[in-house]
Scaffold this active site. Structure first.
Site, short mmCIF file in Angstrom:
data_model
loop_
_atom_site.label_atom_id
_atom_site.label_comp_id
_atom_site.label_asym_id
_atom_site.label_seq_id
_atom_site.Cartn_x
_atom_site.Cartn_y
_atom_site.Cartn_z
N ARG A 164 46.83 -4.93 -21.56
CA ARG A 164 45.30 -4.82 -21.06
C ARG A 164 44.28 -5.44 -21.95
O ARG A 164 43.34 -6.12 -21.46
CB ARG A 164 45.07 -3.40 -20.81
N THR A 181 58.22 5.63 -12.23
CA THR A 181 58.97 5.14 -13.52
C THR A 181 57.70 4.50 -14.44
O THR A 181 57.60 3.58 -14.90
CB THR A 181 59.82 3.99 -13.38
N ASP A 194 39.70 -15.50 -26.69
CA ASP A 194 39.00 -15.68 -28.10
C ASP A 194 38.79 -14.68 -28.66
O ASP A 194 38.07 -14.69 -29.85
CB ASP A 194 37.54 -16.39 -27.76
N SER A 220 37.01 -12.01 -28.42
CA SER A 220 35.76 -11.68 -28.41
C SER A 220 35.66 -9.98 -28.09
O SER A 220 34.97 -9.40 -28.80
CB SER A 220 34.86 -12.21 -27.30
N ASN A 241 35.40 -1.07 -20.15
CA ASN A 241 35.97 -1.10 -21.45
C ASN A 241 36.10 0.48 -22.00
O ASN A 241 36.71 0.98 -22.74
CB ASN A 241 35.84 -1.99 -22.34
N HIS A 285 41.76 -8.14 -20.87
CA HIS A 285 40.31 -7.96 -20.94
C HIS A 285 39.38 -8.91 -21.99
O HIS A 285 38.28 -9.05 -22.05
CB HIS A 285 39.85 -6.63 -21.46
N ASP A 286 40.49 -9.38 -22.97
CA ASP A 286 39.92 -10.50 -23.88
C ASP A 286 39.55 -11.81 -23.01
O ASP A 286 38.55 -12.43 -22.88
CB ASP A 286 40.90 -10.75 -25.00
N ASP A 314 59.22 -2.27 -14.12
CA ASP A 314 60.00 -2.58 -13.04
C ASP A 314 58.96 -2.70 -11.92
O ASP A 314 57.71 -2.90 -11.89
CB ASP A 314 61.04 -1.52 -12.62
N PRO A 369 37.11 -6.89 -13.51
CA PRO A 369 37.18 -6.10 -12.30
C PRO A 369 36.83 -4.58 -12.22
O PRO A 369 37.10 -4.08 -13.42
CB PRO A 369 38.77 -6.40 -11.90
N HIS A 412 50.43 -2.55 -13.87
CA HIS A 412 50.14 -1.20 -13.54
C HIS A 412 51.54 -0.63 -13.53
O HIS A 412 51.48 0.72 -12.86
CB HIS A 412 49.23 -0.93 -12.50
N GLY A 427 36.88 -16.29 -22.07
CA GLY A 427 38.17 -16.90 -22.40
C GLY A 427 38.91 -16.13 -23.37
O GLY A 427 38.36 -15.04 -23.95
N VAL A 458 36.85 -12.59 -20.45
CA VAL A 458 35.41 -12.85 -20.94
C VAL A 458 35.27 -13.75 -22.06
O VAL A 458 35.83 -13.50 -22.97
CB VAL A 458 34.89 -11.38 -21.54
C1 HEM Z 1 43.03 -6.36 -10.43
C2 HEM Z 1 42.02 -5.84 -11.13
C3 HEM Z 1 42.25 -4.68 -12.09
C4 HEM Z 1 41.81 -3.39 -11.97
C5 HEM Z 1 40.25 -3.04 -11.05
C6 HEM Z 1 42.08 -2.63 -13.34
C7 HEM Z 1 41.54 -1.53 -13.56
C8 HEM Z 1 42.23 -0.58 -14.46
C9 HEM Z 1 41.82 0.70 -14.72
C10 HEM Z 1 40.65 1.33 -14.22
C11 HEM Z 1 42.60 1.43 -15.54
C12 HEM Z 1 42.80 2.51 -16.16
C13 HEM Z 1 41.92 2.75 -17.34
C14 HEM Z 1 41.64 4.02 -17.82
O1 HEM Z 1 41.44 4.93 -17.25
O2 HEM Z 1 41.35 4.10 -19.12
C15 HEM Z 1 43.69 0.16 -15.95
C16 HEM Z 1 44.80 0.39 -16.90
C17 HEM Z 1 45.37 -0.47 -17.02
N1 HEM Z 1 45.46 -1.89 -16.58
FE1 HEM Z 1 44.44 -2.74 -15.14
N2 HEM Z 1 43.33 -3.43 -13.79
C18 HEM Z 1 43.34 -4.60 -13.11
C19 HEM Z 1 44.10 -5.50 -13.53
C20 HEM Z 1 44.93 -5.42 -14.58
C21 HEM Z 1 45.53 -6.58 -15.13
C22 HEM Z 1 45.46 -8.13 -14.57
C23 HEM Z 1 46.48 -6.30 -16.13
C24 HEM Z 1 47.37 -7.13 -17.16
C25 HEM Z 1 47.67 -8.21 -17.16
C26 HEM Z 1 46.14 -4.89 -16.24
C27 HEM Z 1 46.73 -4.04 -17.27
C28 HEM Z 1 46.49 -2.72 -17.39
C29 HEM Z 1 47.24 -1.53 -17.99
C30 HEM Z 1 48.67 -2.00 -18.73
C31 HEM Z 1 46.81 -0.42 -17.94
C32 HEM Z 1 47.18 0.76 -18.62
C33 HEM Z 1 46.49 1.01 -19.98
C34 HEM Z 1 46.78 1.95 -20.88
O3 HEM Z 1 47.68 2.74 -20.42
O4 HEM Z 1 46.15 2.00 -21.83
N3 HEM Z 1 45.26 -4.47 -15.27
N4 HEM Z 1 43.45 -0.90 -15.26
#
Ligand code: HEM
Length: 322
Positions: free
Chosen positions: A59, A241, A71, A73, A91, A63-64, A246, A160, A190, A69, A67
């Site tokens: 993640r 899981t 980099d 940041s 964030n 998130h890097d 998966d 997003p 996710h 690119g 914003v």
């Molecule tokens: C499509 C739009 C996306 C939205 C709206 C979104 C939003 C979120 C939110 C709200 C969380 C929970 C954060 C928290 O409660 O602390 C989360 C967790 C996470 N997101 Fe996304 N996400 C998106 C796309 C992505 C993408 C593209 C990736 C990676 C390439 C990603 C990877 C993750 C991961 C791995 C977690 C778990 C992080 C952790 O357990 O520390 N997400 N995301």
């Protein structure tokens, strides 16, 4: 289009698509041959201490890259001259893994001072994190440099939101050069990791939401309806899981068991495109994994700083003093 128009168009195409081509797999082969094994060892250690760290690192790279690119940041802390991205609503209190990246960086600095960028460490860490939890692997292009600025405003604008519709998500990703298929594949990360009650409360108490009733009931146990009550309580993004990479995330969506609204809209929203991709990935884990790997490479290509732009930071959380 006349000849001049054609030339101008080709030039534009070249200028907008060529930057990523300066990144290369071999960038550190001569400059720091042990860079990648050193990063890998740090990431493996961190993930074996805490499985969730794999999710957090993937993640962090995302998130890097969204914003300014890829980099690094996002790693810059607030200072007299910098208003950092870590305080963006997307964030704050939720991105994590900073110490793991800083630790990998200090280990790399010990063997090759001033050579390996924090932005590259983030990209390599995301790949190594995926591998550590049984996810796909891919070759990471290298040679990104670190920015000397960050943008809180761009973070709030470009990252997003969990309340976004499928159309908004498609649009946000397309602004970064990623198509709907990339977006759905990347959301598949996710399949691991956790979210806080404050991000899914609205959905589990909304009586008109597209949500499985039993699933909503279960999630309410540790996420009370009142705001400021258990806000940071965690639930797995993939209820089946949570620690393995998966395709059950996609199967969950078909059963209306997506945790975030932005997850469920990929299947239940108005976009047939994303719905069909969810169905495809739910049936075929191997397609999901190979698309995920490709999309991660594409994401890592977003507007890198190259050549003499930016700098190689000595520590990841601050720009170099001189
Ligand atoms: C499509 C739009 C996306 C939205 C709206 C979104 C939003 C979120 C939110 C709200 C969380 C929970 C954060 C928290 O409660 O602390 C989360 C967790 C996470 N997101 Fe996304 N996400 C998106 C796309 C992505 C993408 C593209 C990736 C990676 C390439 C990603 C990877 C993750 C991961 C791995 C977690 C778990 C992080 C952790 O357990 O520390 N997400 N995301």
């Amino acid at each position: 289009m006349g000849l001049m128009g054609c030339v101008a168009f080709m030039l534009l195409l070249f200028c907008t698509t060529s930057t990523a081509h300066y990144l290369s797999y071999k960038f550190y082969d001569k400059k720091c041959p042990n860079a990648l094994p050193t990063i890998r060892a740090s990431i493996r250690r961190a993930v074996s201490r805490e499985q969730r760290m794999a999710a957090s690192l993937i993640r962090l790279h995302f998130h890097d890259c969204f914003v300014q690119g890829c980099d690094a940041s996002i790693l810059l802390e607030d200072s007299a001259s910098i208003k950092g991205e870590q305080k963006a609503i997307q964030n704050m209190g939720s991105v994590r893994g900073f110490n793991v990246i800083e630790d990998a960086k200090s280990n790399v600095e010990k063997i090759c001072p001033g050579v390996v960028s924090c932005a590259d460490i983030l990209a390599v860490a995301a790949r190594d994190a995926s591998v550590a939890v049984g996810g796909p692997s891919w070759r990471v292009k290298l040679g990104r440099r670190d920015s000397t600025k960050a943008s809180l405003a761009k973070a709030q604008r470009d990252l997003p939101l969990f309340t976004d519709s499928a159309e908004t998500l498609i649009d946000r990703f397309s602004k970064k050069g990623l198509n709907a298929r990339d977006m759905v594949a990347l959301s598949g990360s996710h399949t691991i990791g956790k979210a806080q009650c404050s991000t899914f409360r609205g959905r589990i108490y909304n009586t008109t939401a597209e949500i499985d009733a039993n699933f909503a009931r279960t999630r309410r146990h540790r996420c009370p309806a009142q705001r400021n009550n258990g806000d940071s309580n965690l639930a797995p993004l993939d209820l089946v899981t949570p620690n393995s990479f998966d395709n059950s995330y996609f199967k969950n969506l078909i059963q209306k068991k997506g945790l975030l609204e932005s997850d469920q809209v990929l299947f239940s929203g108005r976009s047939r495109t994303t719905q069909n991709i969810v169905i495809e990935y739910s049936k075929m884990a191997s397609t999901f994994k190979s698309d995920f790997a490709k999309a991660m490479v594409k994401m890592g290509d977003i507007s890198p700083l190259i050549g003499s732009a930016g700098q190689i930071r000595r520590i990841c959380r601050a720009v170099n003093k001189h």
